[in-house]
Design a protein around this motif. Structure first.
Motif, PDB file in Angstrom:
ATOM      1  N   LEU A  17      67.185 -67.457  97.616  1.00 13.58           N
ATOM      2  CA  LEU A  17      68.056 -68.604  97.912  1.00 13.58           C
ATOM      3  C   LEU A  17      67.543 -69.852  97.208  1.00 13.58           C
ATOM      4  CD1 LEU A  17      69.382 -69.599 101.448  1.00 13.58           C
ATOM      5  CD2 LEU A  17      68.424 -71.303  99.908  1.00 13.58           C
ATOM      6  N   LEU A  18      66.235 -70.081  97.239  1.00 17.92           N
ATOM      7  CA  LEU A  18      65.666 -71.272  96.606  1.00 17.92           C
ATOM      8  C   LEU A  18      65.943 -71.272  95.107  1.00 17.92           C
ATOM      9  CD1 LEU A  18      62.193 -71.487  98.423  1.00 17.92           C
ATOM     10  CD2 LEU A  18      64.424 -72.335  99.170  1.00 17.92           C
ATOM     11  N   VAL A  19      65.834 -70.098  94.495  1.00 21.88           N
ATOM     12  CA  VAL A  19      66.089 -70.003  93.055  1.00 21.88           C
ATOM     13  C   VAL A  19      67.568 -70.254  92.770  1.00 21.88           C
ATOM     14  CG1 VAL A  19      66.028 -68.481  91.054  1.00 21.88           C
ATOM     15  CG2 VAL A  19      64.124 -68.481  92.670  1.00 21.88           C
ATOM     16  N   ARG A  20      68.451 -69.675  93.588  1.00 20.79           N
ATOM     17  CA  ARG A  20      69.893 -69.907  93.390  1.00 20.79           C
ATOM     18  C   ARG A  20      70.239 -71.378  93.548  1.00 20.79           C
ATOM     19  NH1 ARG A  20      70.327 -65.350  96.661  1.00 20.79           N
ATOM     20  NH2 ARG A  20      71.054 -66.589  98.444  1.00 20.79           N
ATOM     21  N   ALA A  21      69.524 -72.074  94.411  1.00 24.13           N
ATOM     22  CA  ALA A  21      69.788 -73.501  94.622  1.00 24.13           C
ATOM     23  C   ALA A  21      69.284 -74.364  93.475  1.00 24.13           C
ATOM     24  CB  ALA A  21      69.152 -73.961  95.933  1.00 24.13           C
ATOM     25  N   GLY A  22      68.492 -73.778  92.577  1.00 24.92           N
ATOM     26  CA  GLY A  22      68.051 -74.523  91.403  1.00 24.92           C
ATOM     27  C   GLY A  22      66.574 -74.836  91.331  1.00 24.92           C
ATOM     28  N   ALA A  23      65.762 -74.327  92.256  1.00 26.12           N
ATOM     29  CA  ALA A  23      64.320 -74.607  92.217  1.00 26.12           C
ATOM     30  C   ALA A  23      63.708 -74.049  90.947  1.00 26.12           C
ATOM     31  CB  ALA A  23      63.640 -73.997  93.443  1.00 26.12           C
ATOM     32  N   ARG A  24      62.867 -74.862  90.286  1.00 21.27           N
ATOM     33  CA  ARG A  24      62.168 -74.404  89.087  1.00 21.27           C
ATOM     34  C   ARG A  24      60.710 -74.072  89.399  1.00 21.27           C
ATOM     35  NH1 ARG A  24      65.296 -72.060  87.423  1.00 21.27           N
ATOM     36  NH2 ARG A  24      63.917 -71.603  85.677  1.00 21.27           N
ATOM     37  N   GLY A  25      60.329 -74.251  90.657  1.00 17.43           N
ATOM     38  CA  GLY A  25      59.010 -73.864  91.112  1.00 17.43           C
ATOM     39  C   GLY A  25      59.073 -73.477  92.575  1.00 17.43           C
ATOM     40  N   LEU A  26      58.253 -72.488  92.973  1.00 19.25           N
ATOM     41  CA  LEU A  26      58.195 -72.026  94.352  1.00 19.25           C
ATOM     42  C   LEU A  26      56.761 -72.163  94.835  1.00 19.25           C
ATOM     43  CD1 LEU A  26      60.284 -68.736  93.937  1.00 19.25           C
ATOM     44  CD2 LEU A  26      61.109 -70.967  94.745  1.00 19.25           C
ATOM     45  N   SER A  27      56.565 -72.907  95.926  1.00 18.91           N
ATOM     46  CA  SER A  27      55.234 -73.184  96.444  1.00 18.91           C
ATOM     47  C   SER A  27      55.094 -72.536  97.821  1.00 18.91           C
ATOM     48  CB  SER A  27      55.031 -74.702  96.540  1.00 18.91           C
ATOM     49  OG  SER A  27      53.808 -75.012  97.149  1.00 18.91           O
ATOM     50  N   PHE A  28      53.980 -71.825  98.052  1.00 18.67           N
ATOM     51  CA  PHE A  28      53.848 -71.036  99.274  1.00 18.67           C
ATOM     52  C   PHE A  28      52.382 -70.769  99.578  1.00 18.67           C
ATOM     53  CE2 PHE A  28      54.855 -68.595  95.476  1.00 18.67           C
ATOM     54  CZ  PHE A  28      53.712 -67.820  95.330  1.00 18.67           C
ATOM     55  N   ASP A  29      52.130 -70.330 100.815  1.00 18.34           N
ATOM     56  CA  ASP A  29      50.820 -69.891 101.266  1.00 18.34           C
ATOM     57  C   ASP A  29      50.706 -68.409 100.953  1.00 18.34           C
ATOM     58  OD1 ASP A  29      48.593 -69.018 102.683  1.00 18.34           O
ATOM     59  OD2 ASP A  29      49.103 -70.058 104.534  1.00 18.34           O
ATOM     60  N   LEU A  30      49.751 -68.043 100.123  1.00 17.56           N
ATOM     61  CA  LEU A  30      49.614 -66.639  99.736  1.00 17.56           C
ATOM     62  C   LEU A  30      49.476 -65.718 100.942  1.00 17.56           C
ATOM     63  CD1 LEU A  30      47.273 -66.457  96.592  1.00 17.56           C
ATOM     64  CD2 LEU A  30      49.606 -65.599  96.812  1.00 17.56           C
ATOM     65  N   LYS A  31      48.774 -66.170 101.978  1.00 17.82           N
ATOM     66  CA  LYS A  31      48.537 -65.313 103.132  1.00 17.82           C
ATOM     67  C   LYS A  31      49.785 -65.103 103.979  1.00 17.82           C
ATOM     68  CE  LYS A  31      43.561 -65.958 103.659  1.00 17.82           C
ATOM     69  NZ  LYS A  31      42.460 -66.335 104.580  1.00 17.82           N
ATOM     70  N   LYS A  32      50.817 -65.909 103.782  1.00 16.45           N
ATOM     71  CA  LYS A  32      52.042 -65.757 104.558  1.00 16.45           C
ATOM     72  C   LYS A  32      53.051 -64.832 103.879  1.00 16.45           C
ATOM     73  CE  LYS A  32      51.013 -68.621 107.920  1.00 16.45           C
ATOM     74  NZ  LYS A  32      51.670 -69.921 108.044  1.00 16.45           N
ATOM     75  N   LEU A  33      52.746 -64.363 102.678  1.00 17.53           N
ATOM     76  CA  LEU A  33      53.681 -63.501 101.983  1.00 17.53           C
ATOM     77  C   LEU A  33      53.674 -62.106 102.594  1.00 17.53           C
ATOM     78  CD1 LEU A  33      53.045 -64.419  98.228  1.00 17.53           C
ATOM     79  CD2 LEU A  33      54.804 -65.319  99.766  1.00 17.53           C
ATOM     80  N   GLY A  34      54.842 -61.468 102.611  1.00 22.00           N
ATOM     81  CA  GLY A  34      54.967 -60.095 103.059  1.00 22.00           C
ATOM     82  C   GLY A  34      55.256 -59.174 101.881  1.00 22.00           C
ATOM     83  N   GLU A  35      55.257 -57.887 102.157  1.00 22.01           N
ATOM     84  CA  GLU A  35      55.532 -56.912 101.097  1.00 22.01           C
ATOM     85  C   GLU A  35      56.893 -57.147 100.466  1.00 22.01           C
ATOM     86  OE1 GLU A  35      53.559 -54.628  99.783  1.00 22.01           O
ATOM     87  OE2 GLU A  35      51.910 -55.289 101.065  1.00 22.01           O
ATOM     88  N   ALA A  36      57.856 -57.597 101.275  1.00 16.61           N
ATOM     89  CA  ALA A  36      59.217 -57.792 100.766  1.00 16.61           C
ATOM     90  C   ALA A  36      59.332 -58.977  99.827  1.00 16.61           C
ATOM     91  CB  ALA A  36      60.188 -57.968 101.937  1.00 16.61           C
ATOM     92  N   ASP A  37      58.307 -59.819  99.752  1.00 15.73           N
ATOM     93  CA  ASP A  37      58.385 -61.010  98.898  1.00 15.73           C
ATOM     94  C   ASP A  37      58.025 -60.725  97.440  1.00 15.73           C
ATOM     95  OD1 ASP A  37      59.118 -62.874 100.920  1.00 15.73           O
ATOM     96  OD2 ASP A  37      57.045 -62.859 101.651  1.00 15.73           O
ATOM     97  N   ALA A  38      57.386 -59.602  97.179  1.00 18.68           N
ATOM     98  CA  ALA A  38      56.899 -59.333  95.821  1.00 18.68           C
ATOM     99  C   ALA A  38      58.040 -59.265  94.810  1.00 18.68           C
ATOM    100  CB  ALA A  38      56.075 -58.050  95.802  1.00 18.68           C
ATOM    101  N   ASP A  39      59.066 -58.500  95.096  1.00 19.82           N
ATOM    102  CA  ASP A  39      60.166 -58.358  94.134  1.00 19.82           C
ATOM    103  C   ASP A  39      60.894 -59.675  93.880  1.00 19.82           C
ATOM    104  OD1 ASP A  39      59.598 -55.713  93.694  1.00 19.82           O
ATOM    105  OD2 ASP A  39      61.171 -54.939  95.017  1.00 19.82           O
ATOM    106  N   PRO A  40      61.266 -60.445  94.924  1.00 20.12           N
ATOM    107  CA  PRO A  40      61.919 -61.738  94.646  1.00 20.12           C
ATOM    108  C   PRO A  40      61.055 -62.681  93.829  1.00 20.12           C
ATOM    109  CG  PRO A  40      62.266 -61.119  96.930  1.00 20.12           C
ATOM    110  CD  PRO A  40      61.279 -60.138  96.372  1.00 20.12           C
ATOM    111  N   LEU A  41      59.758 -62.700  94.083  1.00 23.86           N
ATOM    112  CA  LEU A  41      58.888 -63.589  93.317  1.00 23.86           C
ATOM    113  C   LEU A  41      58.753 -63.107  91.883  1.00 23.86           C
ATOM    114  CD1 LEU A  41      56.120 -64.412  95.939  1.00 23.86           C
ATOM    115  CD2 LEU A  41      57.880 -65.948  95.055  1.00 23.86           C
ATOM    116  N   SER A  42      58.671 -61.807  91.691  1.00 25.17           N
ATOM    117  CA  SER A  42      58.612 -61.260  90.333  1.00 25.17           C
ATOM    118  C   SER A  42      59.881 -61.605  89.558  1.00 25.17           C
ATOM    119  CB  SER A  42      58.413 -59.744  90.398  1.00 25.17           C
ATOM    120  OG  SER A  42      58.374 -59.185  89.103  1.00 25.17           O
ATOM    121  N   GLU A  43      61.033 -61.462  90.219  1.00 29.42           N
ATOM    122  CA  GLU A  43      62.304 -61.803  89.568  1.00 29.42           C
ATOM    123  C   GLU A  43      62.382 -63.295  89.259  1.00 29.42           C
ATOM    124  OE1 GLU A  43      65.192 -60.366  92.300  1.00 29.42           O
ATOM    125  OE2 GLU A  43      64.681 -58.253  91.963  1.00 29.42           O
ATOM    126  N   ALA A  44      61.831 -64.114  90.141  1.00 24.75           N
ATOM    127  CA  ALA A  44      61.822 -65.557  89.891  1.00 24.75           C
ATOM    128  C   ALA A  44      61.015 -65.877  88.643  1.00 24.75           C
ATOM    129  CB  ALA A  44      61.252 -66.292  91.096  1.00 24.75           C
TER     130      ALA A  44
END
Length: 360
Positions: free
Chosen positions: A230-257
């Motif tokens: 959703l953030l990428v579709r909204a136009g974000a050119r950077g994604l900032s996050f806590d590495l420890k809060k990521l789940g297994e399901a986040d890998a593919d969206p981040l890779s695509e980003a």
């Protein structure tokens, strides 16, 4: 990894999330410029009280919407409220400090403000109830924030003409808004979920104003379940996050980003000093001076440890290790307002030195 869209920071950069445990904006800005020279940020100092908090700071930007601080929190009111004026004055003092210390500065500069979705979850309507519960109020608040950011970025360009601006929108409440788990004032019920397409439009409108002002928009969330697509579709050119809060399901969206040219701001340095172990139990032999020996606290991660953590994360996304410095900016895991000042400085230093390792 494809060539990312050109960003104003160099590969191997580090930055902060925003908040720091200081009261003096000059001191805080000096520390940031010294520890994070490749991508410094305008410090947020919420310890100064109302108006310096993340919601109050965003309220300082609002155009044609009055806000004041009530016992229940920030609330929309008729006309500019006293606390809103104080918030604007606080922000102006922060900009004065930044301008004083960045004479002849040329390079990237990041500023942070609460995004429209989290702001709607944190501000009340005039007669009570959060803005997030009213679609028209959500839209009005987002539009006012977008207009205020346009004015603010124009002022920043005037004060620091050599800066290439990066704007971070903080959206920690977005997952709760989408799930419908934001509590009402009573705490006995929850606001209805806001549809994903509307959240995309609200965020996208504010991001559009940032882009129109010539700045790079990024979105930060320390929360688990952040909707990265959703953030990428909204136009974000950077994604900032806590590495420890990521789940297994986040890998593919981040890779695509990353594949689409979006930069990642990886929160890899603990925001709080690692806790010291408990004092020895009674009966432990005393030290020579008669005091019970206190074991040394854990030293926390080294810069090499942080670099290895980021490198391992990058490889999990499916990219070659030698490309990490181009795709990732190293940051603390979240804001540092809750840290002691010594650890805040250490955390920024660790992020900078880890980023340098990745670039070497």
């Amino acid at each position: 990894m494809p060539n990312p869209i050109e960003m104003p920071w160099r590969p191997g950069s580090a930055t902060g999330v925003g908040s720091l445990p200081y009261d003096d904006p000059l001191e805080a800005t000096r520390v940031v410029l010294g520890e994070l020279p490749d991508l410094p940020h305008l410090p947020e100092l919420p310890g100064r009280g109302p108006g310096a908090d993340m919601i109050g700071r965003a309220c300082a930007l609002l155009v044609e919407l009055g806000v004041d601080l009530q016992p229940s929190g920030w609330r929309l009111v008729a006309g500019e409220g006293l606390d809103q004026r104080r918030a604007r004055s606080t922000l102006a003092r922060d900009l004065d400090a930044l301008e004083e210390l960045t004479q002849s500065y040329s390079g990237p500069l990041k500023v942070q403000f609460t995004g429209p979705v989290t702001l709607a979850a944190g501000v009340e309507r005039p007669r009570g109830g959060r803005v997030v519960g009213d679609s028209g109020a959500r839209r009005d608040l987002a539009q006012s924030l977008a207009e205020g950011l346009t004015v603010h970025l124009r002022e920043l360009h005037r004060r620091v003409p050599g800066a290439s601006l990066v704007v971070q929108l903080d959206e920690p409440s977005m997952p709760a808004v989408l799930r419908g788990s934001v509590p009402t004032a009573s705490g006995f019920s929850r606001y209805r979920p806001v549809e994903e397409h509307e959240v995309t439009d609200l965020l996208g409108g504010v991001i559009g104003s940032i882009v129109a002002a010539g700045a790079v928009p990024i979105v930060h969330s320390c929360a688990a379940g952040t909707p990265f697509p959703l953030l990428v579709r909204a136009g974000a050119r950077g994604l900032s996050f806590d590495l420890k809060k990521l789940g297994e399901a986040d890998a593919d969206p981040l890779s695509e980003a990353v594949e689409s040219g979006v930069a990642l701001f990886a929160g890899a340095v603990p925001a709080l000093r690692p806790e010291e172990p408990a004092r020895p139990a009674p009966g432990v032999a005393a030290a020579a001076d008669g005091a019970a020996p206190r074991p040394a606290g854990p030293p926390g991660p080294t810069d090499a440890d942080v670099a290895r953590t980021v490198q391992a994360f990058w490889r999990r996304l499916g990219f070659a290790g030698d490309e990490v410095a181009r795709g990732v900016v190293v940051t603390p895991s979240c804001g540092l307002a809750g840290a002691d000042p010594a650890w805040a400085r250490t955390a920024m230093k660790l992020a900078r030195e880890a980023a340098a390792h990745l670039a070497s």
